[in-house]
Scaffold this motif. Structure first.
Motif, PDB file in Angstrom:
ATOM      1  N   MET A 146      36.990  58.012  51.708  1.00 35.46           N
ATOM      2  CA  MET A 146      36.481  59.272  50.812  1.00 35.46           C
ATOM      3  C   MET A 146      37.362  60.687  51.443  1.00 35.46           C
ATOM      4  N   MET A 147      37.404  60.476  52.578  1.00 35.41           N
ATOM      5  CA  MET A 147      38.203  61.905  53.074  1.00 35.41           C
ATOM      6  C   MET A 147      39.860  61.939  52.885  1.00 35.41           C
ATOM      7  N   LEU A 148      40.082  60.824  52.482  1.00 35.73           N
ATOM      8  CA  LEU A 148      41.478  60.703  51.941  1.00 35.73           C
ATOM      9  C   LEU A 148      41.658  61.518  50.549  1.00 35.73           C
ATOM     10  N   ASN A 158      29.653  49.908  49.739  1.00 33.05           N
ATOM     11  CA  ASN A 158      29.930  51.416  49.569  1.00 33.05           C
ATOM     12  C   ASN A 158      31.257  51.652  50.179  1.00 33.05           C
ATOM     13  N   LEU A 159      32.109  52.496  49.919  1.00 30.52           N
ATOM     14  CA  LEU A 159      33.331  52.973  50.319  1.00 30.52           C
ATOM     15  C   LEU A 159      33.060  53.958  51.396  1.00 30.52           C
ATOM     16  N   GLU A 168      35.228  48.884  47.852  1.00 30.59           N
ATOM     17  CA  GLU A 168      34.038  48.964  48.524  1.00 30.59           C
ATOM     18  C   GLU A 168      33.730  47.761  49.407  1.00 30.59           C
ATOM     19  N   GLU A 169      32.832  48.245  50.362  1.00 28.12           N
ATOM     20  CA  GLU A 169      32.741  47.212  51.632  1.00 28.12           C
ATOM     21  C   GLU A 169      31.352  46.846  51.622  1.00 28.12           C
ATOM     22  N   TYR A 184      32.833  47.644  63.459  1.00 30.97           N
ATOM     23  CA  TYR A 184      32.771  48.773  62.784  1.00 30.97           C
ATOM     24  C   TYR A 184      33.287  48.601  61.518  1.00 30.97           C
ATOM     25  N   LEU A 185      32.810  49.452  60.395  1.00 28.86           N
ATOM     26  CA  LEU A 185      33.054  49.460  59.047  1.00 28.86           C
ATOM     27  C   LEU A 185      34.569  49.565  58.876  1.00 28.86           C
ATOM     28  N   ALA A 186      35.008  48.934  58.010  1.00 30.05           N
ATOM     29  CA  ALA A 186      36.617  48.886  57.863  1.00 30.05           C
ATOM     30  C   ALA A 186      36.883  50.289  57.360  1.00 30.05           C
TER      31      ALA A 186
END
Length: 230
Positions: free
Chosen positions: A142-144, A136-137, A155-156, A89-91
């Motif tokens: 982003m929800m933080l 992307n981040l 960004e990952e 999964y994405l970090a």
């Protein structure tokens, strides 16, 4: 009516489709803690395979007993994590990495080809474009709602393999296709440009490539589980 038990809705949908000679294939996509429990709690180490809701096995068994085809990809994803040591999964995101999408699609394509007779005349050639890096981040970060120039998360990078027709045109859903994918953001993440993880490389595109046949889609990020059935 809305309720915590998903089985009545799934079975009703299964029966409605069966009356029209359509097979329902259900692919439960595991959440991140299922595959990476060691990131969820220090009680788990990397030797754990998966953690599920205690009723998950009963859920799957009861649906299978009613004739619903189940593509359970959790073990394949966990085995990939154990074998490679890489994250599935994405970090900084709730969604899976592109490699996990392709792994899940391989399991799904095998089940479809083994259990559902499809028209041999509908085969079509699809190809992978050269791998492309997207940056992307993720949605969790982003929800933080951190400051614009925060330095806590960077960004990952993910590497996608876009799917194109052999003519050179990007993949497009086809309404006349025998296979219809109903899905949410897990299907959209590498398809929908507004999600900022690339395009033409999502679940439906990779399924088209694996089956070498067109696929149609009804995808909706929010409420995808029931809105697509409606």
């Amino acid at each position: 009516a809305p309720q915590p038990d998903p089985r009545p809705a799934i079975l009703q949908f299964h029966r409605q489709l069966a009356e029209r000679n359509i097979r329902l294939v259900l692919m439960p996509v595991p959440g991140k803690p299922t595959i990476h429990p060691d990131k969820f709690s220090s009680r788990y180490d990397k030797g754990w395979m998966t953690i599920h809701n205690p009723s998950y096995v009963l859920f799957v068994d009861e649906l299978r007993d009613e004739g619903v085809l189940i593509c359970d990809v959790a073990d394949a994803l966990a085995e990939s994590r154990e074998r490679s040591g890489d994250s599935v999964y994405l970090a900084t995101d709730t969604h899976w990495r592109p490699e996990a999408v392709e792994l899940a699609v391989a399991e799904l394509a095998r089940l479809i080809e083994a259990e559902i007779p499809l028209d041999a005349t509908s085969l079509r050639r699809y190809v992978h474009q050269p791998p492309k890096e997207v940056k992307n981040l993720g949605d969790i970060a982003m929800m933080l709602r951190m400051r614009r120039h925060q330095s806590v998360f960077s960004e990952e990078v993910a590497t996608i393999r876009p799917v194109f027709e052999v003519s050179g045109e990007p993949w497009q859903p086809e309404p006349s296709a025998e296979v219809l994918v109903l899905g949410d953001s897990f299907a959209n993440i590498y398809s929908l440009e507004m999600m900022n993880w690339g395009r033409a490389a999502g679940l439906a595109e990779q399924l088209s490539f694996a089956l070498q046949r067109p696929v149609d889609t009804i995808l909706q990020n929010d409420a995808g589980a029931y809105a697509t059935r409606q």
